[in-house]
Structure formats: structure tokens, C-alpha cells
Design a protein around this motif. Structure first.
Motif, PDB file in Angstrom:
ATOM      1  N   SER A  72       0.823  -1.216   0.000  1.00 14.33           N
ATOM      2  CA  SER A  72       0.000   0.000   0.000  1.00 14.33           C
ATOM      3  C   SER A  72       0.856   1.263   0.000  1.00 14.33           C
ATOM      4  O   SER A  72       0.436   2.311  -0.477  1.00 14.33           O
ATOM      5  CB  SER A  72      -0.930   0.000   1.208  1.00 14.33           C
ATOM      6  OG  SER A  72      -0.184  -0.079   2.421  1.00 14.33           O
ATOM      7  N   ARG A  86       1.903   6.491  -1.720  1.00 13.94           N
ATOM      8  CA  ARG A  86       0.867   5.468  -1.617  1.00 13.94           C
ATOM      9  C   ARG A  86       0.587   4.851  -2.984  1.00 13.94           C
ATOM     10  O   ARG A  86       0.658   5.526  -4.012  1.00 13.94           O
ATOM     11  CB  ARG A  86      -0.422   6.056  -1.048  1.00 13.94           C
ATOM     12  CG  ARG A  86      -0.322   6.452   0.416  1.00 13.94           C
ATOM     13  CD  ARG A  86      -1.676   6.855   0.964  1.00 13.94           C
ATOM     14  NE  ARG A  86      -1.590   7.198   2.368  1.00 13.94           N
ATOM     15  CZ  ARG A  86      -1.635   6.322   3.368  1.00 13.94           C
ATOM     16  NH1 ARG A  86      -1.760   5.026   3.087  1.00 13.94           N
ATOM     17  NH2 ARG A  86      -1.552   6.715   4.618  1.00 13.94           N
ATOM     18  N   LEU A  87       0.225   3.574  -2.973  1.00 17.28           N
ATOM     19  CA  LEU A  87      -0.160   2.898  -4.206  1.00 17.28           C
ATOM     20  C   LEU A  87      -1.388   3.567  -4.812  1.00 17.28           C
ATOM     21  O   LEU A  87      -1.496   3.700  -6.039  1.00 17.28           O
ATOM     22  CB  LEU A  87      -0.446   1.422  -3.918  1.00 17.28           C
ATOM     23  CG  LEU A  87      -0.871   0.555  -5.107  1.00 17.28           C
ATOM     24  CD1 LEU A  87       0.233   0.500  -6.152  1.00 17.28           C
ATOM     25  CD2 LEU A  87      -1.242  -0.850  -4.643  1.00 17.28           C
ATOM     26  N   SER A  88      -2.287   4.023  -3.973  1.00 20.77           N
ATOM     27  CA  SER A  88      -3.493   4.685  -4.465  1.00 20.77           C
ATOM     28  C   SER A  88      -3.161   5.981  -5.192  1.00 20.77           C
ATOM     29  O   SER A  88      -3.889   6.392  -6.105  1.00 20.77           O
ATOM     30  CB  SER A  88      -4.443   4.970  -3.304  1.00 20.77           C
ATOM     31  OG  SER A  88      -3.821   5.782  -2.310  1.00 20.77           O
TER      32      SER A  88
END
Length: 293
Positions: A72, A86-88
Motif C-alpha cells: 500500500s 501510496r499505491l493509491s
């Protein structure tokens, strides 16, 4: 024999037999589910709305043990510069190449410290991350290189915003201007080569250019096409083209482009027309550019 007997004898008797349906095969215990037969290519070719495609991709990623799994919080090494995000954030825009890269469908290399490695400009990537995190745009002087970087990563939202920054506006107008002329970049390179060759002794690279929007067509029979036209002295020829702009615009575009590249270009001479006349004057003319080396 009557007519009815005659007609009956021509009919072939057909023996109709009942056909038993083939027995149904029992499903095999180790049968592969349809989802497992998916491949990345088949997923990308699924027809339907975006939500359906995303579900197919998620299903494929969850059942395929060979896909990459990302944490993440992602440690990055971009051209030697380290980032953590962040991966998001990296997947903020699902249609971008950056999101696809970290979707799990592709293998991303790691450096010796375990950071995911991207072979890109690390400084520019920092501005790209700032846009993904906070929607911030770069300083004016970084707008053009970031415009190219955002285009590479398929971040169309950033590309669109950068398109309205003054340096990028000028770049787009300039590129659109040059695209009107055939083989423009090749012609520009040839102009520079000729200038270098002619500047060997005088340090002034003179280039004679014959530019023509349309081909000249003689209107009288007495016109001699082999009259020793002035265009025979030209080093470079360019034309014809379909754009509405004339030859003077082409020369000015070339001149400004060379100046933007850092060349010291003397203002071009007014066009020099051919002096031939025999029932009709020759309409051809040339331009002279001089680059100081």
C-alpha cells in the motif's frame, strides 16, 4: 402402367431411424473455470463499460498467482532519486499508463535496496507526484518537460492543464506551424549541414533556399524551362504544400526555429526573383539565409 404408377416408381424410399442423443459427459473435477482462462490481452479486449472491464481485471489479478503484488506504501527509485508514495496515488487515474504499471499485471524491476525502479527523470517525476497528490502544477520553466513526461505516462488530466500554460501554448502553436510543411525537420537539418559546410572559411553559413507553395506552370509555348533559372543555385528545395500559408511564412518559421535553437541567424534577404522572360516571366525565386558560426 398408368400415370400414378409411373410417378410412384421415381420416388426413392428413405428409411428414417431414430437417433439417440449423445450421452452428456460429466464435468471433470479439475476443469478450469472461465476466469482462469483469461489473459491480460483478453481482459483488455473485453467489451462493455469501464466498471465491467475493471471487474474483469480485478478477477484476473486475484486468481492469477503470477501477477505482481504491490504494498500500500510504495518505495520508488526514479532515475536515481528516491520517493515513497501510496499505491493509491500512483493509481489515481485508472486510464493512465502509470496506473496500469502498478495494477499488478506487469512486472516492475527493483533496485538492490528493494525499491521499485522507473527509468525516468527523477526531478520531473517529483512534480508529477505533486500533481497526483495535491493537483499542483509545476513552475513555468518546468511546464514543457513535464508536459512531455505526463504525455509519456498517459496522465491526460495533467497534460490538459499544462496545455494552457504559456510555454506549452507556444510550443503547441510552434509544432502546429511546422507541421504545415512537408519533411520540415529533415529540411531544417539539411539547412544546418549546408551552413556548416559553407562556413568552413568565412564562418558565415550561407544557404540558398527555393521554397514553393505550388509548382510553377508555364502558360506560353515559347517559355524555355531550361533557361538557367535562379533556383538552380539553391542548396535546399521545399514544396509544394497544401497549407494556406505562403513561402515567406515558411522561411520566417525556419528562421525563428533556428534562433530558438540558439543559432545566430542574420535576418533573411528579401526574395530574389529569376530574371528570365520570353513571352512570360519566370515566377520562381529564392531566399538567402545566413547562419553565423
Amino acid at each position: 402402367m398408368n400415370d400414378s404408377d409411373s410417378s410412384d416408381s421415381s420416388v426413392e424410399e428413405i428409411d428414417i431411424k431414430a437417433v439417440r442423443p449423445a450421452p452428456r459427459s460429466r464435468p471433470r473435477q479439475n476443469a478450469v473455470s472461465p476466469a482462469r482462462s483469461l489473459s491480460p490481452n483478453s481482459v483488455l479486449n473485453v467489451s462493455g463499460d469501464t466498471a465491467s472491464i475493471k471487474r474483469c481485471i480485478d478477477n484476473y489479478s486475484s486468481i492469477n498467482s503470477s501477477v505482481s503484488q504491490f504494498p500500500s506504501v510504495v518505495p520508488l527509485n526514479v532515475g536515481g532519486i528516491k520517493y515513497v508514495t501510496r499505491l493509491s496515488t500512483l493509481k489515481k487515474y485508472p486510464d493512465s499508463m502509470l496506473s496500469a504499471l502498478f495494477s499488478g499485471r506487469y512486472q516492475v524491476d527493483k533496485d538492490a535496496d528493494g525499491n521499485f525502479f522507473l527509468d525516468s527523470n527523477g526531478i520531473l517525476f517529483g512534480y508529477l507526484l505533486e500533481f497526483l497528490r495535491n493537483g499542483l502544477l509545476p513552475p513555468r520553466e518546468q511546464s514543457i518537460p513535464l508536459y512531455r513526461e505526463a504525455s509519456y505516462y498517459g496522465l491526460h488530466e495533467l497534460v490538459e492543464k499544462l496545455t494552457y500554460m504559456p510555454p506549452v501554448v507556444s510550443l503547441c502553436v510552434k509544432e502546429a506551424h511546422k507541421s504545415q510543411f512537408p519533411n520540415y525537420e529533415e529540411i531544417k537539418e539539411n539547412v544546418i549541414k549546408v551552413a556548416m559546410e559553407n562556413a568552413t572559411f568565412t564562418k558565415i553559413g550561407e544557404v540558398i533556399i527555393y521554397a514553393f507553395k505550388s509548382e510553377f506552370v508555364a502558360k506560353v509555348n515559347t517559355f524555355n524551362p531550361n533557361h538557367g533559372c535562379i533556383v538552380e543555385s539553391a542548396h535546399i528545395k521545399c514544396g509544394p504544400w497544401d497549407a494556406p500559408v505562403d513561402e515567406a511564412v515558411f522561411i520566417k518559421c525556419l528562421e525563428n526555429d533556428l534562433i530558438d535553437d540558439g543559432f545566430n541567424v542574420k535576418p533573411h534577404d528579401v526574395k530574389k526573383k529569376c530574371r528570365y522572360y520570353h513571352g512570360q516571366s519566370c515566377q520562381k525565386y529564392v531566399y538567402r539565409l545566413a547562419i553565423l558560426m
